[in-house]
Design an enzyme around this catalytic site. Sequence first.
Site, short mmCIF file in Angstrom:
data_model
loop_
_atom_site.label_atom_id
_atom_site.label_comp_id
_atom_site.label_asym_id
_atom_site.label_seq_id
_atom_site.Cartn_x
_atom_site.Cartn_y
_atom_site.Cartn_z
N MET A 30 0.85 -1.20 0.00
CA MET A 30 0.00 0.00 0.00
C MET A 30 0.88 1.25 0.00
SD MET A 30 -3.40 -0.93 2.12
CE MET A 30 -2.71 -0.80 3.76
N GLY A 31 2.14 1.09 -0.41
CA GLY A 31 3.03 2.25 -0.51
C GLY A 31 3.59 2.66 0.83
N LEU A 33 6.69 3.02 1.40
CA LEU A 33 7.60 1.86 1.48
C LEU A 33 8.79 2.13 2.40
CD1 LEU A 33 7.58 0.88 -2.31
CD2 LEU A 33 6.04 0.13 -0.49
N HIS A 37 9.77 -3.51 3.01
CA HIS A 37 9.34 -3.76 1.62
C HIS A 37 10.56 -4.02 0.73
CE1 HIS A 37 5.93 -1.15 3.12
NE2 HIS A 37 5.29 -2.21 2.70
N GLN A 61 -10.31 -2.36 3.01
CA GLN A 61 -9.77 -3.09 4.17
C GLN A 61 -9.61 -2.20 5.40
OE1 GLN A 61 -6.01 -4.00 1.87
NE2 GLN A 61 -5.06 -3.77 3.88
N GLY A 149 5.29 -10.08 4.23
CA GLY A 149 6.10 -9.96 5.43
C GLY A 149 5.44 -10.63 6.64
N LYS A 151 5.56 -9.65 9.54
CA LYS A 151 5.02 -8.60 10.42
C LYS A 151 3.49 -8.70 10.49
CE LYS A 151 4.43 -4.12 11.80
NZ LYS A 151 3.16 -3.88 11.19
N ASP A 152 2.85 -8.98 9.33
CA ASP A 152 1.40 -9.17 9.30
C ASP A 152 1.11 -10.67 9.31
OD1 ASP A 152 0.45 -6.36 9.00
OD2 ASP A 152 1.71 -6.45 7.24
N GLN A 155 -2.38 -11.88 8.48
CA GLN A 155 -2.66 -11.60 7.06
C GLN A 155 -2.02 -12.68 6.18
OE1 GLN A 155 -2.78 -7.65 4.83
NE2 GLN A 155 -0.64 -8.21 4.53
O1 PAF Z 1 -0.08 -5.57 3.83
C1 PAF Z 1 -0.48 -4.72 3.01
O2 PAF Z 1 0.22 -3.77 2.66
C2 PAF Z 1 -1.89 -4.85 2.44
O3 PAF Z 1 -2.76 -5.42 3.37
C3 PAF Z 1 -1.95 -5.62 1.10
C4 PAF Z 1 -1.51 -7.05 1.26
C5 PAF Z 1 -1.07 -4.93 0.08
C6 PAF Z 1 -3.38 -5.62 0.58
O4 PAF Z 1 -3.86 -4.32 0.38
#
Ligand code: PAF
Length: 284
Positions: A30-31, A33, A37, A61, A149, A151-152, A155
């Site tokens: 999502m930038g 960075l 990243h 989200q 990553g 970190k999430d 996710q």
């Molecule tokens: O982790 C993120 O940056 C976002 O949740 C992702 C995976 C790019 C989805 O928008």
Amino acid sequence: MVIFKKIHDLQDFLSAKRKENMTIGFVPTMGALHDGHRSLVKKAVDSKDFVVCSIFVNPTQFKDKTDFEKYPVTPDADILLLTQAGCHVLFLPDVQEMYPDGTGKGNDFDFGYLDTVLEGAHRPGHFKGVGQVVARLLNIVQPDRLYMGQKDYQQCMVVRSLLGQMNISDKTELIICPTLREPDGLAMSSRNTRLTEPQRALAIVIYQCLVSIQGKVNDGNFDIVQKECLDILKDKGFEPEYVALADARDLALTDNYNTTRPMVALIAAKLGQVRLIDNLLING
Ligand code: PAF
């Protein structure tokens, strides 16, 4: 690095690369960075992938409108970082390109238990939005490898489930890369830039709590260290959402350490307006 804003231009370009027998490595972001990243892109470059990165701040989200509106946007710095990291293609769509039929369509994945605990419980609808956008991106890019990553952590588990639900687990390999940390231990995150200087100094307490949870693995009970961490976080001015211990494979929550299986300690806490998350693996 080539930048595409339109799906069909990107797809034409990638199909030519596929004909050259290149493997496509994909880093969705999502930038805003940072080095975390950069490490994902580097991992893909080192694996000899043709590297595609996307930057799209996905509105579906975010349950918290302020969090969405305040999400840092730093396109020039992002482009520089990606170029230096060796990224080959940047996909930079707008909302209309990603959701031509509106944001209501295409979020019918079911993450079951994962959607009900920790991040799922505290950010209702968040993983539906993540599933929706990652599925769309995967359909567009069709990568051989997907880099995300640790970190999430939750996710990553959701995306693993998504790959299964999309029936592409054998086509797209999920590569989970270690969390990158600042020298004092704070996990790198785009949201860190929103911390004031005093908040930034305090933010390491989350990592310190995780380390103390990890260090008490032989104590048996988790609830004592859990309470200590919650008290420390509150004393320091955080609003903790959870301090949890779970099975690293399925995120089943537990009150007891178990040295025979992989575990993960996870924390989410707000510091002022900024919500921070972090985790640490225990037993490997
Ligand atoms: O982790 C993120 O940056 C976002 O949740 C992702 C995976 C790019 C989805 O928008």
